[in-house]
Each structure stands twice: as structure tokens, then as C-alpha cells.
Design a protein around this motif. Structure first.
Motif, PDB file in Angstrom:
ATOM      1  N   ALA A   3       8.730  -5.537  -4.857  1.00 52.73           N
ATOM      2  CA  ALA A   3       9.003  -5.722  -3.431  1.00 52.73           C
ATOM      3  C   ALA A   3       8.279  -4.666  -2.606  1.00 52.73           C
ATOM      4  O   ALA A   3       7.724  -4.961  -1.538  1.00 52.73           O
ATOM      5  CB  ALA A   3      10.505  -5.669  -3.178  1.00 52.73           C
ATOM      6  N   ALA A   4       8.284  -3.422  -3.094  1.00 54.23           N
ATOM      7  CA  ALA A   4       7.651  -2.340  -2.333  1.00 54.23           C
ATOM      8  C   ALA A   4       6.145  -2.556  -2.222  1.00 54.23           C
ATOM      9  O   ALA A   4       5.553  -2.343  -1.158  1.00 54.23           O
ATOM     10  CB  ALA A   4       7.953  -0.992  -2.989  1.00 54.23           C
ATOM     11  N   ILE A   5       5.509  -2.996  -3.327  1.00 54.59           N
ATOM     12  CA  ILE A   5       4.066  -3.233  -3.290  1.00 54.59           C
ATOM     13  C   ILE A   5       3.740  -4.328  -2.279  1.00 54.59           C
ATOM     14  O   ILE A   5       2.791  -4.230  -1.499  1.00 54.59           O
ATOM     15  CB  ILE A   5       3.537  -3.614  -4.692  1.00 54.59           C
ATOM     16  N   SER A   6       4.574  -5.380  -2.282  1.00 51.77           N
ATOM     17  CA  SER A   6       4.311  -6.454  -1.327  1.00 51.77           C
ATOM     18  C   SER A   6       4.523  -5.964   0.108  1.00 51.77           C
ATOM     19  O   SER A   6       3.812  -6.360   1.022  1.00 51.77           O
ATOM     20  CB  SER A   6       5.210  -7.655  -1.621  1.00 51.77           C
ATOM     21  N   LEU A   7       5.495  -5.065   0.302  1.00 55.92           N
ATOM     22  CA  LEU A   7       5.725  -4.515   1.638  1.00 55.92           C
ATOM     23  C   LEU A   7       4.542  -3.658   2.072  1.00 55.92           C
ATOM     24  O   LEU A   7       4.186  -3.617   3.260  1.00 55.92           O
ATOM     25  CB  LEU A   7       7.015  -3.686   1.654  1.00 55.92           C
ATOM     26  N   THR A  64       1.473  -8.575  -9.467  1.00 54.44           N
ATOM     27  CA  THR A  64       1.622  -8.220  -8.063  1.00 54.44           C
ATOM     28  C   THR A  64       0.691  -7.071  -7.708  1.00 54.44           C
ATOM     29  O   THR A  64      -0.004  -7.096  -6.691  1.00 54.44           O
ATOM     30  CB  THR A  64       3.078  -7.796  -7.764  1.00 54.44           C
ATOM     31  N   TRP A  65       0.705  -6.057  -8.580  1.00 52.52           N
ATOM     32  CA  TRP A  65      -0.125  -4.872  -8.357  1.00 52.52           C
ATOM     33  C   TRP A  65      -1.606  -5.255  -8.274  1.00 52.52           C
ATOM     34  O   TRP A  65      -2.332  -4.847  -7.378  1.00 52.52           O
ATOM     35  CB  TRP A  65       0.135  -3.891  -9.504  1.00 52.52           C
ATOM     36  N   LEU A  66      -2.025  -6.097  -9.229  1.00 53.58           N
ATOM     37  CA  LEU A  66      -3.419  -6.550  -9.233  1.00 53.58           C
ATOM     38  C   LEU A  66      -3.721  -7.385  -7.996  1.00 53.58           C
ATOM     39  O   LEU A  66      -4.738  -7.184  -7.320  1.00 53.58           O
ATOM     40  CB  LEU A  66      -3.689  -7.400 -10.481  1.00 53.58           C
ATOM     41  N   ALA A  67      -2.832  -8.312  -7.690  1.00 55.06           N
ATOM     42  CA  ALA A  67      -3.088  -9.241  -6.597  1.00 55.06           C
ATOM     43  C   ALA A  67      -3.179  -8.513  -5.265  1.00 55.06           C
ATOM     44  O   ALA A  67      -4.121  -8.740  -4.487  1.00 55.06           O
ATOM     45  CB  ALA A  67      -1.985 -10.307  -6.539  1.00 55.06           C
ATOM     46  N   VAL A  68      -2.229  -7.605  -5.004  1.00 52.33           N
ATOM     47  CA  VAL A  68      -2.270  -6.896  -3.726  1.00 52.33           C
ATOM     48  C   VAL A  68      -3.510  -6.019  -3.654  1.00 52.33           C
ATOM     49  O   VAL A  68      -4.157  -5.916  -2.606  1.00 52.33           O
ATOM     50  CB  VAL A  68      -0.971  -6.074  -3.511  1.00 52.33           C
TER      51      VAL A  68
END
Lengths: 308, 334
Positions: free
Chosen positions: B65-69, B193-197
């Protein structure tokens, strides 16, 4: 719904609106003049309530306790301003959010440590503890009526100060262009301090007034703070008049919505679905109202800043 | 030719080249962190036990959630104060689906994405009409709206939340059941998520967002419809956070409206800021750090917030750039 019940809800709504206004007034000024996002404003509300409770325990007199509570709330507000807020005026909003979030965590926990995690109650002052016979079968506590009257008086006083006095003029000027006010030789920092301290005191006042109506508990200001945000967004940041009108509107919509929503849903859905959907809709009403206002007027109903 | 070299010389001051240089170091550092996380079941088997492993899982879910934020706060300059709403919504969609007899992970995830995406689209479309302080407060208000809506779902537990008796299954395999299955699923989602962001931030789309953070006016003048880019970013962030909510429901086997509370949104922001906004590993480190420090402080005293609160104030007053920056500096960067 009977007309008696409707009248009660109307009064409760007005009373809630008045409390919201007292919180939102300080918030909208701090915001409008300094562009400062103060999440810790709800904490001031809680502090006001707890301080009055504490002084009431010592003096046994509500008015004395209220007065002492207000003075202490003002001092605490000024101390916070000097310790933390003053250094964050020029910073990014994110730093302000982080710092004031930290203050909330700290003060809520401190209140929990000092007064315990449970709920506390403060009795209404004796001379206002009676109930008034409004209609044949409607008794309404005098204290709640007094609360509405006091709130409206404070709102009127505040409006006069902001529109008619020199300080008020500076506040309005600061809200529309702080740099220019500063360039004209006004000590804007001192103005900030006055506005901040006064706003903190107003929130404390709201807390003290609300204490006999609601119960005291750690974190009691947090949810009200968010509603106060909704109020100042709807009213337009920096506008006292906007804050008052929006506060009353939000108070009425929320209170009436909660009592009417289930009935209204009954017209559309069957009873069990209505019981399910009604409360959901009711709790979302003020946010839907805010979204609708913003959709048509992104700056709120009465924006203080001229062109921006 | 001379012109080009001049513009390229000036680029580092804008932050592009150092970012790329740290980007490679950051990529390795991030992979190292993920590797350590991947070995956590083995490490905790030796020391710490399942309690610590649960803590790590909680941190990993919050890190998603934090990475997406961070895509919103760090890269786009959009301070969303209602991001926990998507966590809450994701967990509630999962919980309600399970209660209503949908057990397949894919249909549930589909619902989570659909509903969280829809919520992000509607609230984002309204919120993004505003900017600055207004945006902060509107996202806050929408988050609170969802919180109260979830609290009033009386047939799904209301204020008290709801215990889940089932976990979703993926074609009959219980990869989301608490234990190593859920751990590795979470790890995979976190890594993705980490890769995508990271990829999004480096893409043309991400560059428009970052440029919009510096100057929305210029981006508009150049001819980009920034509103659309921001709305897309808002929806993407909401989708990731929704999946984190799905994992959270699987992990705690419990759904609770307080997941969507504004205090939780605040904690997510704290994670992003502490870790370092707009950096490759900032939000990841921040989430791990906050969960660990909470645990460490609460072992020391029940009233750990008395320490954590002033800590945040001090960080806001004196610290700049967060943990990722510190790591880069210690690592011999600059």
C-alpha cells in the motif's frame, strides 16, 4: 416522523452545527491566513473538554472551570505554536501533516495516560440543568438551547471582529495575500500567532461546551476534526461566513439524515434492506454533499481568496 | 550539437541523472531487501518464530500500500490522505465475497480490482479537480466517508468487524491461507508492485507525472492533459492498495472498518515520508521500519505513541529525504 421528533432533530442539528462552527472557525482562519494544514486542531477540542473537566473537579463551578480551561487551552496553543508550528509555516504541506499527525498521536496518548482510556462525563452547570417545555410533549434541556445561543453569539462576535476591526482587516488581508501584508510592514508572524492561539482557544471552547452533552474520551476530537475539514471546504477556506453557513448545513444534514435516511430508504427498498442501507447512506451524506458542492464550486461556497 | 550537450549538462541539476545512477544502486538494494524478506521464513525459524514472521508479513502487506501511495505522493506530488480507504475496501470486498460464498481467488481479486478501481475513478475524478491543501482534505473526507459506510454494514459486523472462516483458493490450492503459502504470495505481489511502480515512474507516463509535480502549468502548456495522467495514477495506486487489502483480509482472517480509518492513512503517509518520497525503495523501507519500530517501542512501553509522536515531529522539523536517502549517502553516493 412526527413534527415533535422533527423539531428535536432540528435543534440537535443546529447544536451540532454550532459546535462544528466553533472548531471550524479557528481551522479556517489558520488555514486561510497561513496556508497551514493543522491536523492537531481536533486535539485542541479534546484538551478544552478535559481541562474543563479537571478544573471542574477542583473548583466545582462550571463557569470558573470553563474560564480556567480556556486560558490554559490558549496557553497550550501558544506553546505548541512556538515549539512546532512556527517552524513549519514555510514548509511543504507534507511536513505539516507529518508533524501535526505526530502531535495527535502524542496528545491522545498523553490524555489516555493522565485521565485513563475510559469515558468521563461532566455534568451540565446547575443553573442550566433544567428542561424546557417546548410543546405539549416535548422537553428539551436548557443547556442544549444555551449552547446554540452561545454559539450563535460567538459567531456574530467573530464576524464583527473579522469584518469591522483592524485585526480582522489584517486577517482578511492575510488570507488573500500574506506576502503583500508583510511587505506593507505588518508583523505577519505575530498575526499568525494571534490567529493560531485564538483558534486553539475557540476549539477548546467548543470542547468545553460539548463536554456535558457528549462523553469525554481520548481521541474525541479526531472525527470532529474531519467533519470540520468538510465544513471549511464547503464554506470556502478562510471565510468565517462560509464556515458558519456550512457548519449549520452540515450539522442539519447529518442529524436529519441519520433520522430520515432509513425512512426514506423504506420507500424504495423493503424493510430489511432499508435498515441496512439507510444508516450507510446517512453516514455518507455530508461527504456526498461536499463532493456535490466541490463539483460545481471547487473553491467552496464563499471563497476568501479573490481570484485564486 | 553544442546545444544538446548544454542541455544534457544541465539535466543532472534537475535530478534526472543522479536518479538514474541511484536507480541502478537502488535496484540492487531493493532486490537485496526482497531477498532478505524471501529468506524470512528460514531466518525466523531459527530466531523469532512465527510471531516475527507474522509481523514481517504485516509489514510487507502495508509496504504494498505504501509503495502505491508513493506513486501519488512521491512521484506525482498528490498528497492523498485517504489511501487506507482502498486497503479497507479491498479487505471488505474479500470478506464479503467469502461470506457470500465466493471462494475463488480470481473472481474475488477481480471484484476487488473492479470495486477499488471504480471507487478510485469516482473519488479521484472529483478530488483531482482541486489541488494542494484542498486535495489533502478531500481525499481525507472520502476516506472517512468509506470508513463510516463500512462501519454501518451491520450484517457484516458493523463497528466490530467480521471474522472470516474461509480463505480464497486459487484453483483448489490454498495459496492465500495463513502460513508459507500466503507469505510467498504476498512476497510475489510485493515484488511485482515494487517493480511495477519503479517501471511506471521511469516511463513516459511517470515522467509526465513527475513534471506535473514540479510545475502543472508548464506540463499543461507543453500539451499534456495532466488531469488524465493524474487520474490514471490515482486509479493505479488504488488498485494496488486494494490488492493489499485482499492480502490483509487473508492474513488477519478478519475485516474491520478501522483498516480504512484516517489514522491508518496517516500511518501510510508516515511510511512514505520516513522512507523517502519518490525513491525506488523508500516506501518499502519506510513500511518495514514503521512496523518494526512500533513493535520495538511497544515492547518498551504500552504508551509507545508518547515516543513515536514526538519522533514524527522531530523528523518533520529536522530530517530531510528519509531512510532511502540516508542509505544512499551511507552507501557512498554523495
Amino acid at each position: 416522523m412526527s413534527s415533535t421528533l422533527f423539531l428535536i432533530q432540528l435543534l440537535n442539528g443546529a447544536q451540532y452545527g454550532v459546535l462544528l462552527f466553533l472548531i471550524a472557525a479557528g481551522l479556517t482562519l489558520v488555514f486561510g491566513v497561513m496556508g497551514f494544514i493543522n491536523l492537531a486542531h481536533g486535539v485542541q477540542y479534546m484538551i478544552g473538554a478535559y481541562l474543563t473537566f479537571m478544573y471542574f473537579g477542583v473548583t466545582g463551578n462550571f463557569l470558573t472551570a470553563l474560564l480556567l480551561g480556556l486560558v490554559t487551552a490558549l496557553c497550550l496553543g501558544l506553546a505548541l505554536e512556538a515549539l512546532v508550528f512556527r517552524h513549519l509555516y514555510d514548509r511543504d504541506h507534507l511536513d505539516q501533516v507529518l508533524a501535526t499527525f505526530g502531535i495527535i498521536l502524542f496528545v491522545n496518548e498523553a490524555v489516555k495516560v493522565i485521565w485513563g482510556p475510559g469515558t468521563l462525563t461532566l455534568p451540565a452547570p446547575e443553573f442550566l440543568s433544567a428542561s424546557l417545555q417546548l410543546t405539549d410533549n416535548l422537553l428539551y434541556p436548557v443547556y442544549r438551547l444555551a449552547l446554540i445561543v452561545v454559539g450563535v453569539l460567538v459567531a456574530a462576535g467573530l464576524y464583527l471582529v473579522v469584518t469591522r476591526t483592524r485585526v480582522g482587516m489584517l486577517i482578511r488581508a492575510g488570507a488573500s495575500n500574506a506576502d503583500m501584508v508583510s511587505a506593507l510592514g505588518i508583523n505577519i508572524r505575530r498575526l499568525f500567532m494571534i490567529v493560531f492561539g485564538f483558534g486553539a482557544m475557540l476549539a477548546g471552547f467548543a470542547g468545553a461546551l460539548a463536554a456535558p452533552v457528549f462523553t469525554l474520551e481520548p481521541g474525541m476530537g479526531d472525527n470532529l476534526l474531519i467533519v470540520a475539514f468538510v465544513v471549511i471546504i464547503i464554506g470556502g477556506i478562510g471565510s468565517i461566513r462560509g464556515a458558519f453557513i456550512a457548519a449549520i448545513l452540515v450539522g442539519l444534514i447529518d442529524t436529519l439524515g441519520r433520522s430520515l435516511a432509513t425512512d426514506a430508504m423504506n420507500l424504495i427498498f423493503d424493510a430489511s434492506a432499508a435498515n441496512q442501507i439507510g444508516p450507510s447512506i446517512a453516514s455518507m451524506l455530508i461527504y456526498i454533499f461536499m463532493a456535490a458542492v466541490l463539483f460545481f464550486r471547487p473553491q467552496g461556497l464563499f471563497p476568501a481568496k479573490g481570484s485564486a | 550539437m553544442t546545444d544538446r550537450s548544454v542541455t544534457q549538462d544541465r539535466a543532472p541539476q534537475g535530478g534526472a541523472t543522479p536518479a538514474r545512477r541511484f536507480g541502478d544502486a537502488g535496484l540492487l538494494a531493493g532486490l537485496a531487501i526482497l531477498l532478505v524478506l524471501a529468506l524470512m521464513p528460514q531466518i525466523t525459524a531459527v530466531a523469532g518464530g512465527s510471531y516475527v514472521l507474522n509481523l514481517v508479513m504485516k509489514a510487507m502487506i502495508l509496504a504494498i500500500a505504501a509503495i502505491s501511495l508513493d506513486l501519488l505522493i512521491g512521484y506525482s506530488g498528490l498528497v492523498s490522505f485517504g489511501h487506507a480507504a482502498f486497503l479497507g475496501l479491498g479487505s471488505y470486498v474479500t470478506g464479503i465475497a467469502l461470506t457470500e460464498g465466493i471462494y475463488g481467488a480470481l473472481p474475488i481479486l477481480g471484484l476487488v480490482l473492479l470495486i477499488c478501481g471504480g471507487f478510485a475513478l469516482v473519488t479521484g475524478a472529483i478530488s483531482l479537480r482541486t489541488s494542494g491543501v484542498y486535495f489533502i482534505m478531500i481525499t481525507l473526507a472520502f476516506g472517512q466517508m468509506l470508513f463510516f459506510a463500512l462501519s454501518s454494514l451491520s450484517s457484516y459486523g458493523g463497528d466490530d468487524g467480521l471474522t472470516l472462516w474461509d480463505t480464497p483458493d486459487l484453483f483448489g490450492a490454498y495459496v492465500f491461507q495463513t502460513g508459507s503459502g500466503l507469505f510467498y504470495s504476498t512476497l510475489v505481489v510485493l515484488a511485482l508492485t515494487w517493480l511495477a511502480v519503479g517501471r511506471i515512474a521511469g516511463s513516459r507516463f511517470g515522467r509526465v507525472l513527475r513534471a506535473g509535480k514540479e510545475s502543472p502549468l508548464r506540463v499543461g502548456v507543453v500539451g499534456f492533459d495532466l488531469y488524465r495522467f493524474r487520474l490514471a495514477a490515482y486509479v493505479i495506486a488504488g488498485l494496488f492498495a486494494g490488492v493489499a487489502g485482499f492480502l490483509m483480509a487473508c492474513h488477519t482472517e478478519f475485516i474491520n472498518p478501522s483498516t480504512a480509518s484516517w489514522q491508518n492513512s496517516g500511518t501510510l503517509i508516515v511510511m512514505v515520508i520516513l522512507g523517502g518520497m519518490g525513491t525506488r525503495n523508500g516506501a518499502l523501507l519506510g513500511a518495514l521500519f514503521v512496523v518494526l519500530i512500533e513493535e520495538a517501542l511497544s515492547r518498551y512501553t504500552v504508551d509507545w505513541k508518547l515516543i513515536f509522536g514526538p519522533m514524527l515531529v522531530l523528523i518533520a522539523l529536522f530530517a530531510k529525504g528519509g531512510l532511502a536517502n540516508l542509505l544512499a549517502r551511507v552507501g557512498g553516493g554523495r
